[in-house]
Every structure is written in structure tokens, then in C-alpha cells.
Design a protein around this motif. Structure first.
Motif, PDB file in Angstrom:
ATOM      1  N   VAL A 182       0.848  -1.195   0.000  1.00 37.10           N
ATOM      2  CA  VAL A 182       0.000   0.000   0.000  1.00 37.10           C
ATOM      3  C   VAL A 182       0.887   1.250   0.000  1.00 37.10           C
ATOM      4  O   VAL A 182       0.627   2.211  -0.723  1.00 37.10           O
ATOM      5  CB  VAL A 182      -0.968   0.000   1.208  1.00 37.10           C
ATOM      6  N   TYR A 206       2.212   1.708  -3.472  1.00 37.02           N
ATOM      7  CA  TYR A 206       1.150   2.212  -4.331  1.00 37.02           C
ATOM      8  C   TYR A 206       0.990   3.719  -4.133  1.00 37.02           C
ATOM      9  O   TYR A 206       0.931   4.478  -5.103  1.00 37.02           O
ATOM     10  CB  TYR A 206      -0.162   1.479  -4.024  1.00 37.02           C
ATOM     11  N   CYS A 257      -6.263  -0.577  -1.385  1.00 39.91           N
ATOM     12  CA  CYS A 257      -5.872   0.392  -2.420  1.00 39.91           C
ATOM     13  C   CYS A 257      -7.010   1.350  -2.731  1.00 39.91           C
ATOM     14  O   CYS A 257      -6.766   2.538  -2.996  1.00 39.91           O
ATOM     15  CB  CYS A 257      -5.420  -0.317  -3.693  1.00 39.91           C
ATOM     16  N   LEU A 269      -0.528   1.575 -11.648  1.00 34.47           N
ATOM     17  CA  LEU A 269      -0.952   0.335 -10.989  1.00 34.47           C
ATOM     18  C   LEU A 269      -0.557  -0.875 -11.817  1.00 34.47           C
ATOM     19  O   LEU A 269      -0.107  -1.887 -11.289  1.00 34.47           O
ATOM     20  CB  LEU A 269      -2.471   0.326 -10.774  1.00 34.47           C
ATOM     21  N   GLN A 301       2.673  -2.013  -9.769  1.00 35.35           N
ATOM     22  CA  GLN A 301       2.081  -2.981  -8.850  1.00 35.35           C
ATOM     23  C   GLN A 301       1.703  -4.280  -9.544  1.00 35.35           C
ATOM     24  O   GLN A 301       1.339  -5.250  -8.898  1.00 35.35           O
ATOM     25  CB  GLN A 301       0.843  -2.379  -8.181  1.00 35.35           C
TER      26      GLN A 301
END
Length: 156
Positions: free
Chosen positions: A16, A19, A59, A122, A126
Motif C-alpha cells: 500500500v 502504491y 488500495c 498500478l 504494482q
């Protein structure tokens, strides 16, 4: 803190934070927003139905916290989003062609509209699936796929 939340933090806290770093580009802000994310998650853990992964749920909370932070900053300082992004200008000793092209790409990514920028980051940083990205935004997998494709076209 409930044992569930402790486990969620152990498994997802770092992800997190990373992100949020992709969104704001500042470690201090990302750390504050990570704490805020888990505080909000703790307050609403009873509403988590397990329809998405815990990470996706966190998220979506983190994204809302970031957007609120942006609104507060704009309200107080009148800054635009692009001015909130950390300066990634190359240092004079960084003249390698690869770092220069990466810098240009990052600048282009950060010039995209906020939603498109988030989806690209993202996906790239991620490595989330389109389904997970759609869940974060409260949209469909297909919406995430199409929005990503359009953002990619703008970058080319």
C-alpha cells in the motif's frame, strides 16, 4: 488493533505504501496516507465483504485518501496536480540515454489525467490485473482495460 488488521498490515502495508508512492512521489506523504488508509480500514473492517482481495480493498481506501489530500492541497495553495508530483528532472551528471528516456516517459505518464495515470502506474509498478484495477475504481475489468489502452495510446 484487531488481529485481522494486524495481519492485513503485515501482508499489505508495504505494498500500500508503494502504491501511494507511485501516486504522490513523496515518502513522507505516502507514509501518512498509509497510516490513514489502515486507520480507515480499521474503522470499516466490518463492512469488508471479501468481494475483492484485501489489497484491492486497501488500495481503494488509499486512493480515496490521496484524492482527499489533493483536494485539500489545491484548496489551500491553489496548486495543480502536476505541481504536486515530485520533480524528477535529471541531475547534471545523469546523461545516460536510458535514464533520459525513462525520465521522458515518467513526465508523460504524470501529464496524463489522474485516472489514466493511476491505471498505468498500478499496471506497471504494482502489476495488478485489469480486474483488480477495476475493483479499485469501482468499475468493470473491461473499463480498466479500455482506459489503460487509451492511456497507452496517448503515451506513444
Amino acid at each position: 488493533m484487531s488481529s485481522d488488521m494486524e495481519q492485513y498490515y503485515k501482508e499489505n502495508g508495504r505494498k500500500v505504501f508503494l502504491y501511494l508512492m507511485t501516486l504522490c512521489g513523496n515518502a513522507d506523504t505516502a507514509e501518512e496516507l498509509t497510516q490513514e488508509t489502515f486507520y480507515r480500514a480499521l474503522r470499516s473492517v466490518n463492512r469488508f465483504k471479501g468481494e475483492s482481495s484485501v489489497y484491492t480493498w486497501l488500495c481503494s481506501i488509499a486512493r480515496k485518501a490521496w484524492l482527499e489530500e489533493l483536494r485539500k492541497r489545491r484548496k489551500h495553495t491553489g496548486e495543480e496536480i502536476s505541481e504536486l508530483v515530485e520533480d524528477t528532472s535529471p541531475r547534471p551528471d545523469e546523461e545516460a540515454e536510458s535514464s533520459d528516456s525513462r525520465l521522458r516517459l515518467l513526465k508523460r505518464i504524470h501529464s496524463l489525467p489522474e485516472t489514466e495515470k493511476e491505471i498505468v502506474l498500478l499496471r506497471a509498478t504494482q502489476e495488478l490485473s485489469f480486474r483488480e484495477i477495476g475493483e479499485i475504481f469501482g468499475k468493470t475489468e473491461n473499463w480498466a482495460r479500455v482506459t489503460y489502452y487509451r492511456a497507452k495510446q496517448k503515451l506513444m
